[in-house]
Design a protein around this motif. Structure first.
Motif, short mmCIF file in Angstrom:
data_model
loop_
_atom_site.label_atom_id
_atom_site.label_comp_id
_atom_site.label_asym_id
_atom_site.label_seq_id
_atom_site.Cartn_x
_atom_site.Cartn_y
_atom_site.Cartn_z
N ASP A 161 11.75 4.07 5.77
CA ASP A 161 11.97 4.04 4.31
C ASP A 161 10.91 4.89 3.61
O ASP A 161 11.22 5.65 2.68
CB ASP A 161 11.91 2.61 3.78
N TYR A 162 9.67 4.75 4.06
CA TYR A 162 8.58 5.55 3.48
C TYR A 162 8.83 7.04 3.70
O TYR A 162 8.67 7.85 2.78
CB TYR A 162 7.25 5.14 4.11
N MET A 163 9.22 7.41 4.91
CA MET A 163 9.45 8.81 5.23
C MET A 163 10.60 9.41 4.42
O MET A 163 10.50 10.53 3.90
CB MET A 163 9.71 8.97 6.73
N LYS A 164 11.67 8.65 4.31
CA LYS A 164 12.82 9.14 3.54
C LYS A 164 12.46 9.24 2.06
O LYS A 164 12.83 10.21 1.38
CB LYS A 164 14.02 8.21 3.74
N LYS A 165 11.75 8.26 1.56
CA LYS A 165 11.36 8.23 0.14
C LYS A 165 10.47 9.42 -0.20
O LYS A 165 10.56 9.97 -1.32
CB LYS A 165 10.63 6.93 -0.15
N LYS A 209 0.82 -1.22 0.00
CA LYS A 209 0.00 0.00 0.00
C LYS A 209 0.85 1.27 0.00
O LYS A 209 0.55 2.23 -0.71
CB LYS A 209 -0.94 0.03 1.20
N PHE A 210 1.93 1.25 0.77
CA PHE A 210 2.69 2.49 0.95
C PHE A 210 4.01 2.53 0.17
O PHE A 210 4.72 3.53 0.21
CB PHE A 210 2.95 2.72 2.44
N GLY A 211 4.33 1.45 -0.53
CA GLY A 211 5.47 1.48 -1.43
C GLY A 211 6.81 1.60 -0.75
O GLY A 211 7.74 2.21 -1.28
N ALA A 212 6.94 1.00 0.43
CA ALA A 212 8.21 1.03 1.18
C ALA A 212 8.27 -0.19 2.08
O ALA A 212 7.23 -0.73 2.49
CB ALA A 212 8.33 2.30 2.00
#
Length: 567
Positions: free
Chosen positions: A476-480, A468-471
């Motif tokens: 990882d999601y926050m950095k991306k 769902k969140f691609g990380a």
């Protein structure tokens, strides 16, 4: 949850020369003549417990050093115990203090000079860089004497962020969120909509006890050098802001007063008020203590958590498998403040009381060296071999009894008996942060980062979250998505409060916390803002503007050091 020598250890595998050396050093401490039993009075600002350490950790230190730990906790006894004990000239045999109080106690002669002795302790000297930086920053310490040891150092770097989940972010029960169709959450209003729907669908836990999305507590208000109630101060970081004393540091590196309507404290206090007006705040919140709130987390009576360590009271491998665990859930308008790995320490300091001498002093140093060893750190961060973890033929650890803390699982008599949580390490503060690499395994002390744990918890829930969140992980999601502001770790000495500022701070802190609680329970926006204005007027009458000016100059020292690292 450090020197160039340890950097090499980080990449060393089990059985390598570096790992073998670290293991040997781990067993060096605690081999003296300990025939005489001793009690250490341990003054500890981190302790949530006062009295004699009991249970399995008591057995560990008794067997190894023939000591008992008598914990003296200002969180339990009240802050007045600090001045009372200082006035006697004996704060404790071992002390654990906030950085500013440590500096004051060195000046007052309450802390022992350990310069000539610490060099004989290999585990402590592993972190010579961090220890030296801490002590060189002490005012008038031109000779570079050693008085203290930083808490929660790391063997990473001052600018690294090594964790998968930041200290504070919105964490939701994945099953309850999925049940609603995993809706996108644009802002805190959407978050409240989601929480309200969760509570409507699940007003109780499985045992039939009332459950609420938010359950608050007041024990920690005014702590960590922040004005305000603890359940709000940490939420300011969801919008890139961090409270520094009586001010808020904004993402653009400017300071504003903590009672400014332009700050995240106002925003997140209003968030809790909105939640309460929707009926989704536990009605016990204003009167219950941490232990009561903690019990509700353990029994599934809370649907939103915001500290990364809170999930330790609920998440287990089984719950990660069945999808009932908590996990970070993005809110689209949020940008998160996070302090980098605490390479130079978290701000608190271990030290030895100045009245300690002779055999007791030597045994205290032996104990502190062991506390900094891989063996000591394993007890601190993991627990007991054979009860909390097993060791495979490859030397890797596998976690077992992962409900030991939350369910206070009974410990076998061979380990000391009693409940695991009852006997947990009451010091409640670590020499080295758990994200640091254990040289004996080549993996962090934190079990969430073990290869065995990651393999066991790569469940359908984690796969669905990643899809769902691609990380792969929350950080990882926050950095991306460029929504993580990492603040470098620095070691600086900040001025303590003069007497007049101390009075203003205490008065304003009490008032600010009192009004904050009243505003959570305000019936509408008009009452909320009326209370806010009334509060600000009273704070100004107490000298708040003077306090804000003092804190701005104080924390500018720290900010300048952080900006210098970034450059």
């Amino acid at each position: 949850m450090l020197s160039a020598a340890m950097a090499a250890v980080m990449v060393a595998g089990c059985g390598s020369p570096a790992a073998t050396k670290a293991t040997t050093a781990a067993t060096a401490a605690g081999t003296g003549n300990y025939d005489e039993p001793m009690t250490f009075d341990f003054y500890d600002v981190a302790a949530n417990y006062q009295g004699t350490q009991a249970g399995w950790f008591a057995k560990v230190v008794k067997d190894k050093f023939n000591i008992e730990l008598n914990m003296i906790s200002p969180q339990v006894a009240g802050n007045g115990i600090y001045q009372t004990r200082c006035s006697t000239g004996n704060l404790g045999d071992i002390v654990l203090l906030e950085r500013t109080d440590f500096t004051d106690c060195v000046k007052a002669g309450l802390i022992k000079d350990i310069t000539d002795d610490i060099k004989n302790y290999p585990n402590l000297m592993t972190y010579q860089d961090q220890i030296t930086v801490l002590n060189k920053a002490l005012p008038e310490n031109k000779d570079g004497k050693i008085y203290g040891i930083p808490c929660q150092m790391t063997n990473t770097s001052p600018t690294a962020y090594s964790q998968d989940v930041i200290k504070s972010s919105p964490l939701l029960r994945w099953d309850l969120y999925s049940e609603l169709g995993c809706p996108d959450i644009k802002n805190t209003d959407d978050l409240l909509d989601v929480l309200e729907k969760m509570m409507k669908a699940h007003p109780t836990n499985k045992a039939g006890d009332p459950a609420y999305p938010l359950s608050l507590w007041s024990d920690w208000d005014g702590g960590d050098g922040m004005l305000g109630i603890a359940n709000v101060t940490q939420l300011t970081t969801w919008y890139g802001e961090i409270i520094k004393g009586s001010n808020i540091l904004k993402p653009d590196n400017t300071f504003i007063p903590v009672n400014s309507k332009d700050g995240a404290y106002y925003k997140m206090l209003h968030f809790l008020n909105d939640a309460n007006r929707r009926g989704i705040v536990d009605p016990d919140s204003g009167t219950q203590d941490w232990n009561t709130a903690c019990d509700k987390m353990k029994t599934g009576r809370v649907y939103l958590m915001w500290y990364n360590w809170q999930v330790g009271f609920w998440n287990t491998q089984d719950r990660l498998k069945d999808g009932t665990a908590f996990i970070y859930t993005p809110v689209k308008d949020q940008i998160y403040y996070a302090d980098a790995d605490t390479y130079y320490g978290s701000g608190r300091v271990f030290a030895v009381g100045s009245q300690v001498d002779g055999a007791k002093y030597k045994r205290i140093m032996d104990f502190l060296d062991w506390y900094a060893s891989p063996e000591g750190l394993t007890y601190q961060h993991i627990g007991l071999k054979g009860f909390n973890y097993t060791v495979g033929s490859d030397g890797k650890y596998t976690y077992i009894n992962d409900n030991a803390l939350m369910d206070n699982v009974t410990v076998p008599d061979e380990f000391g008996g009693g409940g695991f949580n009852d006997g947990n390490n009451a010091i409640n503060q670590w020499m080295l942060d758990a994200i640091s690499t254990d040289p004996d395994t080549g993996e962090p002390y934190n079990k969430d980062y073990w290869s065995t744990y990651k393999a066991a918890t790569m469940t359908q829930m984690k796969k669905d979250w990643a899809a769902k969140f691609g990380a792969a992980e929350p950080v990882d999601y926050m950095k991306k998505n460029n929504i993580l502001l990492i603040s470098p770790n620095v070691s600086v000495s900040l001025p303590s409060d003069p007497a007049d500022i101390s009075i203003i701070r205490n008065q304003c802190s009490d008032l600010f916390s009192d009004y904050s609680w009243r505003m959570i329970y305000a019936k509408d926006d008009a009452e909320f803002d009326s209370l806010w204005s009334e509060m600000c007027t009273q704070m100004d009458g107490m000298g708040f503007q003077e306090l804000s000016k003092f804190d701005k100059e104080k924390y500018q020292i720290e900010l300048d050091a952080k900006l210098a690292v970034k450059q």
